[in-house]
Design a protein around this motif. Structure first.
Motif, PDB file in Angstrom:
ATOM      1  N   ASN A   1     132.184  62.426  -1.207  1.00 18.63           N
ATOM      2  CA  ASN A   1     131.467  63.280  -0.261  1.00 18.63           C
ATOM      3  C   ASN A   1     131.251  64.709  -0.740  1.00 18.63           C
ATOM      4  O   ASN A   1     130.284  65.351  -0.343  1.00 18.63           O
TER       5      ASN A   1
ATOM      6  N   LYS B   1     132.650  66.436   6.459  1.00 19.59           N
ATOM      7  CA  LYS B   1     131.338  66.791   5.925  1.00 19.59           C
ATOM      8  C   LYS B   1     130.295  66.848   7.035  1.00 19.59           C
ATOM      9  O   LYS B   1     129.461  67.753   7.082  1.00 19.59           O
TER      10      LYS B   1
ATOM     11  N   ARG C   1     127.948  57.490  -3.930  1.00 20.61           N
ATOM     12  CA  ARG C   1     127.664  58.750  -3.248  1.00 20.61           C
ATOM     13  C   ARG C   1     126.354  58.687  -2.465  1.00 20.61           C
ATOM     14  O   ARG C   1     126.263  59.196  -1.347  1.00 20.61           O
TER      15      ARG C   1
ATOM     16  N   ALA D   1     126.751  56.927   0.820  1.00 15.24           N
ATOM     17  CA  ALA D   1     127.577  57.658   1.803  1.00 15.24           C
ATOM     18  C   ALA D   1     126.942  58.958   2.244  1.00 15.24           C
ATOM     19  O   ALA D   1     127.460  59.606   3.156  1.00 15.24           O
ATOM     20  N   ASP D   2     125.830  59.346   1.625  1.00 14.91           N
ATOM     21  CA  ASP D   2     125.231  60.641   1.931  1.00 14.91           C
ATOM     22  C   ASP D   2     124.804  60.678   3.404  1.00 14.91           C
ATOM     23  O   ASP D   2     124.403  59.670   3.972  1.00 14.91           O
TER      24      ASP D   2
ATOM     25  N   SER E   1     137.122  62.593   4.902  1.00 18.25           N
ATOM     26  CA  SER E   1     136.318  63.575   4.187  1.00 18.25           C
ATOM     27  C   SER E   1     134.865  63.543   4.673  1.00 18.25           C
ATOM     28  O   SER E   1     134.231  64.596   4.857  1.00 18.25           O
ATOM     29  N   TRP E   2     134.326  62.354   4.901  1.00 16.80           N
ATOM     30  CA  TRP E   2     132.951  62.192   5.371  1.00 16.80           C
ATOM     31  C   TRP E   2     132.772  62.787   6.766  1.00 16.80           C
ATOM     32  O   TRP E   2     131.758  63.435   7.048  1.00 16.80           O
TER      33      TRP E   2
END
Length: 472
Positions: A199, A153, A467, A470-471, A149-150
C-alpha cells in the motif's frame, strides 16, 4: 539460525501427527478452504500466500527429514505416519501432492468468502492438506497487516483529497513502517513489512524490502531517508542540542532532499521556537532541503497540532488551491502513539485548524506489525469436503454455542460478477472434477486460479501487479 526448524514435517501442530489415523475408512481425498469470518474490517487485502509457498513448500521433503520427524514424535508422544511420508518422498520426490487455488494477490475481498482452497491429489495422501494447516493458516498475518495498512491508506486519502493539491503524489509516503524492532521475529518483519509495502512506499523495515525482492521479484519496494535517533542527538549533550541539529543539516541537507530530526529529547516546543525557528532557520532555508521534525512523546493529537502551529510561526506557509495552509521548508512526522484511531484524530485536528494533510506524515511500528492476531479478521482454515468410498461428502461444523464459527460446506470456489464487482463463494457441482471446469451463471467469472500443484508454483505474481489490484 534454527536449522531444525527448516524441516517441513515439523512445521505443524503436535496433534496433526495423529490425524492420518482419524479420518473415516475409505477416505482418499480431502478439500479445505481459508476465509476471514469477519473481524475488525469488512474486507481484506489478500496477500502473502506466494511468499509462504516459495519459502516453505518449494523445498522437497527428504528421507532425512522423515528420519528426524520419526525420532521427534516418538519421543514427543505422538504417532507418526512414516509410511505416508516415505511415500511422498519416493513417489512425489518429496513434493506435497496437493492443489492450491487462490484469489489473485492484492485483491480486496469481502469477509466470509473463500480466499484459498487446498485439495489433495493423491488417494494415498488425503491427509496432507490437513497436515499443513498450521503453516498455511499463518497467511492470516500478511493479509491482516496488508488490510490494516490499506484501511489507514483509505483514511489518509480522504484527508488528502479534501486538503491537498497533489493527493496522489503525497499518499504513497504518508505512512512509514517503523515496526521492525517491535515484531517477534525476522520472519514477521519480512512478511509484515512486505505486506505494508503493498500500500505504501515508505519503510525502515529492511526485511520487508528484501522479502518483496525474494518472493515477488520487486527490485526496490520501499524507500527511506536519513533520520536522527535520540542517541545521535543527546550524545551532543543538552547544551549541544542546536549543534546536533546543525550537524544533521550539514551531513544530509541538500536541495530537494528530506532530513528527519527527532526534536523532543528535551523540549520539543523550545527546540522549534529557538533552535529550528531562530538559530538554524536561515540554514534550513538555504539548504534547499525539507526539514521533517519528529515529536516522540506526549499526546499525539495535541503535540502535532502545537508543532505545526509553531513551525508555521517560524517558517510561514502558503495557501493551496483548496484554501489550506502548507508549511514552507518544514514538515512533521509523528511516530509515537500512532494507530488507525490516532491518525484520524490528528488529521481531523490539523485540517480542522486549516492546515493541509501535506504537512504531516506518520510512522507506525507495533500497531502496524505486531498489534494484530488471527482473530483481528477471524481467520480460519477448515475442511469442507471429503471423498469417502468414492463419493464426495460435505464436511462442516455448526456449534450451537457460536454461530460465528459455522463453516462452509462442499468443494468451494470463489466467483466475481463482471459488471457489479460483487464476490460469491459457490459449491463445485458433483461430477465436475476441477473448479475451473464448472459452468458459471451469466455475468459471473472465476475469481480463483490454481497457483500451486504437486509442489510447483504455477502462477508467479509480480509485486507491481499486487499493488495495482490493491490500489484505492
Amino acid at each position: 539460525m534454527f536449522p531444525h526448524l527448516q524441516n517441513l514435517i515439523l512445521n505443524t501442530d503436535s496433534y496433526k501427527a495423529s490425524h492420518w489415523l482419524q479420518y473415516p475408512p475409505g477416505t482418499d481425498a480431502t478439500f479445505f478452504y481459508v476465509e476471514s469470518r469477519g473481524g475488525l474490517y469488512d474486507r481484506t487485502v489478500f496477500f502473502g500466500l506466494q511468499a509462504i509457498l516459495k519459502g516453505w513448500l518449494a523445498h522437497p521433503v527428504t528421507h532425512a527429514d522423515v528420519d528426524e520427524a520419526r525420532e521427534f514424535f516418538a519421543a514427543h508422544g505422538e504417532p507418526f505416519n512414516e509410511a505416508g511420508w516415505r511415500h511422498v518422498v519416493d513417489v512425489h520426490g518429496g513434493r506435497l501432492p496437493m492443489r492450491i487455488r487462490a484469489v489473485a494477490e492484492g485483491s480486496v475481498v469481502p469477509t466470509h468468502q473463500a480466499l484459498v482452497t487446498i485439495e489433495s491429489t493423491d488417494p494415498r495422501a488425503a491427509w496432507v492438506p490437513s497436515y499443513v494447516e498450521t503453516l498455511l493458516l499463518r497467511l492470516w498475518y500478511p493479509v491482516t497487516v496488508a488490510t490494516l495498512s490499506w484501511q489507514v491508506k483509505r483514511c489518509i486519502a480522504t484527508f488528502l483529497d479534501k486538503t491537498s493539491d497533489d493527493p496522489a503524489g503525497q499518499l504513497p509516503f504518508k505512512l512509514h513502517d517503523f515496526g521492525a524492532r517491535g515484531v517477534s521475529s525476522a520472519e514477521s518483519a519480512a512478511l509484515g513489512g512486505m505486506a505494508h509495502l503493498v500500500n505504501f512506499r515508505g519503510t525502515d523495515t529492511v526485511q520487508g524490502v528484501l522479502a518483496a525482492q525474494a518472493f515477488y521479484g520487486e527490485p526496490m519496494a520501499g524507500y527511506s531517508i536519513p533520520a536522527a535517533e535520540h542517541s545521535t542527538i543527546t550524545s551532543w549533550g543538552r547544551e549541544g542540542e542546536a549543534e546536533a541539529y546543525r550537524n544533521m543539516l550539514r551531513q544530509f541537507a541538500s536541495p530537494g532532499s528530506l532530513v528527519a530530526v527527532v526534536s523532543d529529547s528535551y523540549d520539543i516546543f523550545h527546540a522549534i521556537r529557538e533552535h529550528w525557528g531562530k538559530t538554524l532557520r536561515d540554514e534550513v532555508i538555504a539548504s534547499g532541503a525539507t526539514l521533517v521534525v519528529r515529536p516522540d512523546s506526549g499526546d499525539p493529537v495535541e503535540v502535532v497540532h502545537q508543532c505545526v502551529t509553531l513551525l508555521d510561526e517560524a517558517f510561514g506557509h502558503t495557501v493551496n488551491r483548496k484554501r489550506y495552509k502548507v508549511l514552507n521548508h518544514v514538515r512533521v512526522i509523528q511516530g509515537d502513539g500512532v494507530n488507525p484511531q490516532s491518525i484520524r484524530a490528528i488529521l481531523e485536528r490539523i485540517t480542522g485548524a486549516g492546515y493541509a494533510a501535506d504537512n504531516i506524515a506518520f510512522g507506525m511500528g507495533g500497531a502496524l506489525l505486531q498489534k494484530v492476531d488471527r482473530d483481528t479478521q477471524k481467520f480460519a482454515l477448515k475442511c469442507s469436503a471429503a471423498r469417502i468410498d468414492g463419493r464426495w461428502v460435505e464436511v462442516f461444523k455448526a456449534p450451537v454455542t457460536d454461530a460465528g464459527k459455522f463453516s462452509q460446506r462442499g468443494r468451494l470456489t470463489l466467483t466475481r460478477h463482471r459488471e457489479y464487482g460483487t464476490w460469491k463463494t459457490v459449491s463445485i457441482p458433483d461430477g465436475v472434477a476441477r473448479a475451473e471446469d464448472m459452468t458459471l451463471d451469466a455475468g459471473w467469472e472465476h475469481a480463483m486460479e490454481t497457483v500451486w500443484e504437486d509442489g510447483r508454483l504455477l502462477k508467479d505474481q509480480a509485486f507491481a501487479d499486487v499493488r495495482a489490484r490493491a490500489d484505492l
